[in-house]
Each structure stands twice: as C-alpha cells, then as structure tokens.
Enzyme design. Structure first.
Site, PDB file in Angstrom:
ATOM      1  CG  ASP A  37      98.348  -5.096  30.703  1.00 55.28           C
ATOM      2  OD1 ASP A  37      98.669  -6.394  30.328  1.00 55.28           O
ATOM      3  OD2 ASP A  37      97.263  -4.735  30.394  1.00 55.28           O
ATOM      4  CG  LEU A  38     103.295  -4.139  26.408  1.00 52.68           C
ATOM      5  CD1 LEU A  38     103.802  -3.065  26.608  1.00 52.68           C
ATOM      6  CD2 LEU A  38     103.763  -5.652  25.805  1.00 52.68           C
ATOM      7  CG  ASP A  39      99.256  -6.112  24.672  1.00 53.05           C
ATOM      8  OD1 ASP A  39      99.981  -5.695  23.718  1.00 53.05           O
ATOM      9  OD2 ASP A  39      99.390  -7.483  24.822  1.00 53.05           O
ATOM     10  CB  THR A  92      99.020  -4.245  20.921  1.00 47.44           C
ATOM     11  OG1 THR A  92      98.587  -4.371  22.154  1.00 47.44           O
ATOM     12  CG2 THR A  92     100.310  -3.665  20.961  1.00 47.44           C
ATOM     13  CE  LYS A 148      90.467  -3.259  23.793  1.00 49.70           C
ATOM     14  NZ  LYS A 148      89.954  -1.956  24.070  1.00 49.70           N
ATOM     15  CB  SER A 188     102.664  -8.444  29.445  1.00 48.51           C
ATOM     16  OG  SER A 188     101.950  -8.710  28.213  1.00 48.51           O
ATOM     17  CB  ALA A 189      98.334 -12.166  29.012  1.00 43.95           C
ATOM     18  CE  LYS A 234      98.314  -9.773  33.434  1.00 45.81           C
ATOM     19  NZ  LYS A 234      98.180  -8.714  32.645  1.00 45.81           N
ATOM     20  CD  GLU A 256      95.945  -5.883  33.598  1.00 48.35           C
ATOM     21  OE1 GLU A 256      95.080  -5.484  32.736  1.00 48.35           O
ATOM     22  OE2 GLU A 256      96.657  -6.682  33.474  1.00 48.35           O
ATOM     23  CG  ASP A 257      94.053  -2.776  29.225  1.00 48.74           C
ATOM     24  OD1 ASP A 257      94.667  -3.481  29.739  1.00 48.74           O
ATOM     25  OD2 ASP A 257      93.586  -2.855  28.006  1.00 48.74           O
TER      26      ASP A 257
HETATM   27  C1  BG6 Z   1      97.180  -9.707  26.260  1.00 46.85           C
HETATM   28  C2  BG6 Z   1      96.396  -8.920  25.316  1.00 46.85           C
HETATM   29  O1  BG6 Z   1      98.052  -8.557  26.825  1.00 46.85           O
HETATM   30  O2  BG6 Z   1      97.947 -10.558  25.363  1.00 46.85           O
HETATM   31  C3  BG6 Z   1      95.498  -9.951  24.473  1.00 46.85           C
HETATM   32  O3  BG6 Z   1      95.297  -7.890  25.881  1.00 46.85           O
HETATM   33  C4  BG6 Z   1      96.391 -11.193  24.029  1.00 46.85           C
HETATM   34  O4  BG6 Z   1      94.655  -9.394  23.584  1.00 46.85           O
HETATM   35  C5  BG6 Z   1      97.404 -11.628  24.992  1.00 46.85           C
HETATM   36  O5  BG6 Z   1      95.566 -11.909  23.349  1.00 46.85           O
HETATM   37  C6  BG6 Z   1      98.316 -12.590  24.269  1.00 46.85           C
HETATM   38  O6  BG6 Z   1      99.207 -11.797  23.496  1.00 46.85           O
HETATM   39  P1  BG6 Z   1     100.031 -12.672  22.462  1.00 46.85           P
HETATM   40  O7  BG6 Z   1     100.909 -11.574  21.886  1.00 46.85           O
HETATM   41  O8  BG6 Z   1     100.901 -13.516  23.226  1.00 46.85           O
HETATM   42  O9  BG6 Z   1      99.109 -13.132  21.292  1.00 46.85           O
HETATM   43 MG    MG Z   2      95.902  -5.260  28.815  1.00 44.91          MG
END
Ligand code: BG6
Ligand code: MG
Length: 213
Positions: free
Chosen positions: A8-10, A16, A44, A113-114, A144, A168-169
């Site tokens: 996962d990224l964030d 972020t 998150k 990542s989402a 997810k 994953e967090d």
């Molecule tokens: C996830 C974050 O990785 O991405 C969420 O944990 C965020 O907080 C989601 O809303 C979507 O991100 P983005 O950058 O497409 O708005």
């Molecule tokens: Mg995350």
C-alpha cells in the site's frame, strides 16, 4: 514460497495523511464546519469520493452529485500542490532498506494503492524504478476490502496470490489481502490491524527473516 511483496502507499511507504488532512480541513472550513485530526483517521485507506461523503456526514451537509464531484476535484487540486513539494526525505524510515533487501533476494515489488495520485507520489519520492508493477486508483473499480487492487498486482507480476505478502496500514486493506488469499503484514497498531498475520510498527529493523511464511 514468497515471490512478491505488494505495498500500500499512503501510510506504508509515506505519510500523506497529513496533506490529505490539510486539504480536507480547508474544504470543510469553506463549507462552514470543522474537521479534526481524529475525524481524519476515518479517511485512511478510503477512496476519494467515500472520504468526501464521510466529511459531509460529519458536517451534516447534503449536496448533489455534481457539486460533490466539483468539491472532490477542488480538494484534490489543493492536495496535489502539497504532494508536488514532497522529496525522497519523506520516504518512511526503513522502507528503502527493505526494498533493497527484496531486490537482493529476487522478490518482486508491486504497488497496490487506492490513490489516483500514486504515480505522482512515487515520482516525487524517486521510487518508481523499484516497482515491477503499479496498480492504483486509476486501474481498479472496486475499493478495498475488495481484493481487486492486489489481485491485479499479482497478475501483472505473473505470480499466484498465495506467493504474495501485502503490507497495509488500514483495516480495509488488511481485509482486502485476506480476501485475495494473500499473507498480510500490518504496519501500525495491532488494535486496528489484528486480522493481519503479523503487525509491526514500521520498517525500521524489519527484514524478511522475521516472517515465517
Ligand atoms: C488512500 C488513502 O491510499 O488513497 C486515502 O489512504 C485516500 O486517504 C485514497 O482518500 C484516495 O487517494 P487520492 O489520492 O486518489 O485522492
Ligand atoms: Mg494506507
């Protein structure tokens, strides 16, 4: 046998959440209500539009779909201004050492990542070259805990899900890994991530040797 690690990224590779928070808070304030750091915890791992719905629910505000899209876009433009200022210094401690260990062991690395901003962030952090596959919010239609984002990663790498470890967090992300029949390492607190195979506070001192998968 483990052939791939999917990150996962964030909240795993980089923090972020603080920039999401500033951007969501400024939108909430414009709409006439406050948005706390505690409220931000609820966003998150949650998609952009779902995040906006949670924010509006907190403020007790109801809006039509067109306005919601405009507001999500406005928040994102603000957020992107912050992430474009990010540097490799913001990679979370221990992450790069762990990536290098995986490279040495011939274990593939993927992103799951989402975020629709994932490529921008990887480029800012100068991490793009580490990744053998990137699956982000622009490639998937199911959020997810649906395992789509991780299954697509395994498919792109040409490995089976049972050979993958997900990092994953967020609780929904841990569930997505389990739903995809993958092993999962939770990054954060066992209170939230108890369903993961193992939970560690972060990557400092972390090594594949700690896993008995
Ligand atoms: C996830 C974050 O990785 O991405 C969420 O944990 C965020 O907080 C989601 O809303 C979507 O991100 P983005 O950058 O497409 O708005
Ligand atoms: Mg995350």
């Amino acid at each position: 046998k483990i052939s791939a690690c999917i990150f996962d990224l964030d909240g795993v590779v980089v923090d972020t959440a603080k920039y999401h928070y500033i951007a969501w808070k400024s939108l909430a304030n414009e709409l006439g209500f406050d948005f706390t750091e505690e409220d931000n915890e609820r966003l998150k791992g949650v998609s952009r539009m779902r995040s906006l719905d949670i924010l509006l629910e907190i403020g007790g505000v109801e809006l039509d779909d067109k306005t919601k899209l405009e507001l999500a876009d406005k928040k994102n433009k603000n957020y992107v201004e912050y992430i474009l200022k990010m540097t490799p210094d913001e990679i979370l401690p221990g992450v790069k050492d762990f990536f290098n260990e995986l490279k040495e062991q011939g274990i593939k690395i993927a992103l799951g990542s989402a975020s629709k901003n994932a490529m921008t962030i990887l480029n800012q952090l100068e991490l793009t070259d580490y990744f053998d596959a990137v699956v982000d919010g622009t490639h998937v239609s199911n959020a997810k805990p649906d395992p789509e984002v991780f299954l697509k990663g395994a498919e792109l790498l040409g490995v089976s899900p049972s050979e993958c470890i997900v990092f994953e967090d967020a609780e929904a992300g841990v569930e997505a890994a389990i739903n995809g029949n993958m092993k999962c390492v939770g990054i954060g607190s066992p209170d939230v991530l108890g369903k993961a195979n193992i939970v560690v506070p972060g990557f400092v001192g972390f090594s594949m040797a700690q896993l008995n998968f």
